[in-house]
Design a protein around this motif. Structure first.
Motif, short mmCIF file in Angstrom:
data_model
loop_
_atom_site.label_atom_id
_atom_site.label_comp_id
_atom_site.label_asym_id
_atom_site.label_seq_id
_atom_site.Cartn_x
_atom_site.Cartn_y
_atom_site.Cartn_z
N PRO A 76 0.82 -1.21 0.00
CA PRO A 76 0.00 0.00 0.00
C PRO A 76 0.86 1.27 0.00
N VAL A 77 0.26 2.34 -0.52
CA VAL A 77 0.91 3.64 -0.59
C VAL A 77 0.39 4.48 0.58
N SER A 78 1.30 4.99 1.39
CA SER A 78 0.90 5.83 2.53
C SER A 78 0.69 7.26 2.09
N TYR A 79 -0.29 7.92 2.70
CA TYR A 79 -0.54 9.34 2.43
C TYR A 79 -0.83 10.05 3.74
N THR A 80 -0.61 11.35 3.74
CA THR A 80 -1.00 12.22 4.86
C THR A 80 -1.59 13.49 4.29
N LEU A 81 -2.84 13.73 4.60
CA LEU A 81 -3.50 14.96 4.18
C LEU A 81 -3.47 15.94 5.34
N VAL A 82 -3.09 17.17 5.08
CA VAL A 82 -3.04 18.21 6.11
C VAL A 82 -4.27 19.08 5.89
N VAL A 83 -5.13 19.14 6.91
CA VAL A 83 -6.41 19.82 6.80
C VAL A 83 -6.50 20.93 7.84
N ASP A 84 -7.09 22.05 7.45
CA ASP A 84 -7.36 23.13 8.40
C ASP A 84 -8.38 22.61 9.41
N ASP A 85 -8.03 22.64 10.68
CA ASP A 85 -8.90 22.12 11.74
C ASP A 85 -10.28 22.79 11.73
N LYS A 86 -10.33 24.07 11.41
CA LYS A 86 -11.61 24.79 11.41
C LYS A 86 -12.52 24.39 10.24
N ALA A 87 -11.94 23.75 9.22
CA ALA A 87 -12.74 23.32 8.07
C ALA A 87 -13.54 22.06 8.38
N LEU A 88 -13.12 21.30 9.39
CA LEU A 88 -13.82 20.08 9.76
C LEU A 88 -14.83 20.36 10.87
N LYS A 89 -16.06 20.41 10.49
CA LYS A 89 -17.13 20.71 11.46
C LYS A 89 -17.77 19.40 11.93
N PRO A 90 -18.14 19.31 13.21
CA PRO A 90 -18.73 18.06 13.74
C PRO A 90 -19.95 17.59 12.96
N GLU A 91 -20.73 18.51 12.44
CA GLU A 91 -21.95 18.13 11.71
C GLU A 91 -21.69 17.91 10.21
N GLY A 92 -20.46 18.08 9.77
CA GLY A 92 -20.13 17.97 8.35
C GLY A 92 -20.04 16.54 7.86
N SER A 93 -20.10 16.39 6.53
CA SER A 93 -19.94 15.09 5.88
C SER A 93 -18.72 15.18 4.96
N TYR A 94 -17.80 14.23 5.10
CA TYR A 94 -16.54 14.28 4.37
C TYR A 94 -16.26 12.92 3.73
N LEU A 95 -15.67 12.96 2.54
CA LEU A 95 -15.32 11.74 1.83
C LEU A 95 -13.86 11.75 1.41
N LEU A 96 -13.24 10.59 1.50
CA LEU A 96 -11.90 10.37 0.99
C LEU A 96 -12.02 9.59 -0.31
N ASP A 97 -11.25 9.97 -1.30
CA ASP A 97 -11.20 9.16 -2.52
C ASP A 97 -9.80 9.18 -3.10
N ALA A 98 -9.54 8.22 -3.97
CA ALA A 98 -8.23 8.11 -4.61
C ALA A 98 -8.44 7.85 -6.09
N GLN A 99 -7.54 8.41 -6.89
CA GLN A 99 -7.56 8.20 -8.33
C GLN A 99 -6.15 7.87 -8.78
N LEU A 100 -6.04 6.91 -9.70
CA LEU A 100 -4.75 6.49 -10.22
C LEU A 100 -4.69 6.82 -11.71
N PHE A 101 -3.69 7.63 -12.07
CA PHE A 101 -3.48 8.02 -13.46
C PHE A 101 -2.24 7.32 -13.98
N VAL A 102 -2.33 6.75 -15.18
CA VAL A 102 -1.19 6.12 -15.84
C VAL A 102 -1.01 6.82 -17.18
N ASP A 103 0.17 7.33 -17.41
CA ASP A 103 0.47 8.10 -18.62
C ASP A 103 -0.55 9.22 -18.83
N GLY A 104 -0.96 9.86 -17.74
CA GLY A 104 -1.87 11.00 -17.81
C GLY A 104 -3.34 10.66 -17.95
N GLN A 105 -3.67 9.38 -18.05
CA GLN A 105 -5.06 8.94 -18.21
C GLN A 105 -5.57 8.30 -16.92
#
Length: 137
Positions: A76-105
């Motif tokens: 697996p590939v490790s990642y770390t996203l740095v997020v502004d703490d104030k942008a994450l609200k307790p009532e909010g809905s958030y999604l993580l996604d990943a996309q893999l591009f090969v030769d730009g496609q």
């Protein structure tokens, strides 16, 4: 005279920086993405991991954080996203996604974003070939 104003402006900016830096607090969201072995052999591969705010129904998702990893070497590939703490609200809905591009496609992506809640551990994401998550006729 102009030089004196330039020095004064620089000093004022330096004095304000500590206050600005402490006003912005971040949260690190770390996890991993499972990639197929074939993706690791490709000549030009780019993995993009994003955290989006999907709290507003009918509105486009708002990008909160993104990491791009060029030429991942192992899965697996490790990642770390740095997020502004104030942008994450307790009532909010958030999604993580990943996309893999090969030769730009775009070749593979998470079929469905993974929900993330404030303070939770990020799930391991798995990418699949584009179209594999669509229902078969």
């Amino acid at each position: 005279m102009a030089r004196r104003y330039g020095v004064a402006a620089l000093l004022a900016a330096v004095m304000l920086l500590p206050g600005l830096a402490s006003a912005w607090e971040t949260v690190d969201l770390s996890g991993s993405v499972m990639l197929p072995a074939s993706a690791l052999k490709a000549s030009r591969t780019r993995l993009q991991v994003r955290l989006t705010d999907v709290s507003r129904p009918g509105a486009p998702a708002a990008l909160l954080a993104e990491q791009i990893i060029e030429q991942p070497k192992a899965s697996p590939v490790s990642y770390t996203l740095v997020v502004d703490d104030k942008a994450l609200k307790p009532e909010g809905s958030y999604l993580l996604d990943a996309q893999l591009f090969v030769d730009g496609q775009l070749q593979q992506a998470t079929v469905k974003g993974s929900p993330v809640s404030r303070g939770a551990v990020a799930p391991t994401l798995t990418v699949e070939p584009i179209g594999s998550g669509l229902p078969k006729p």
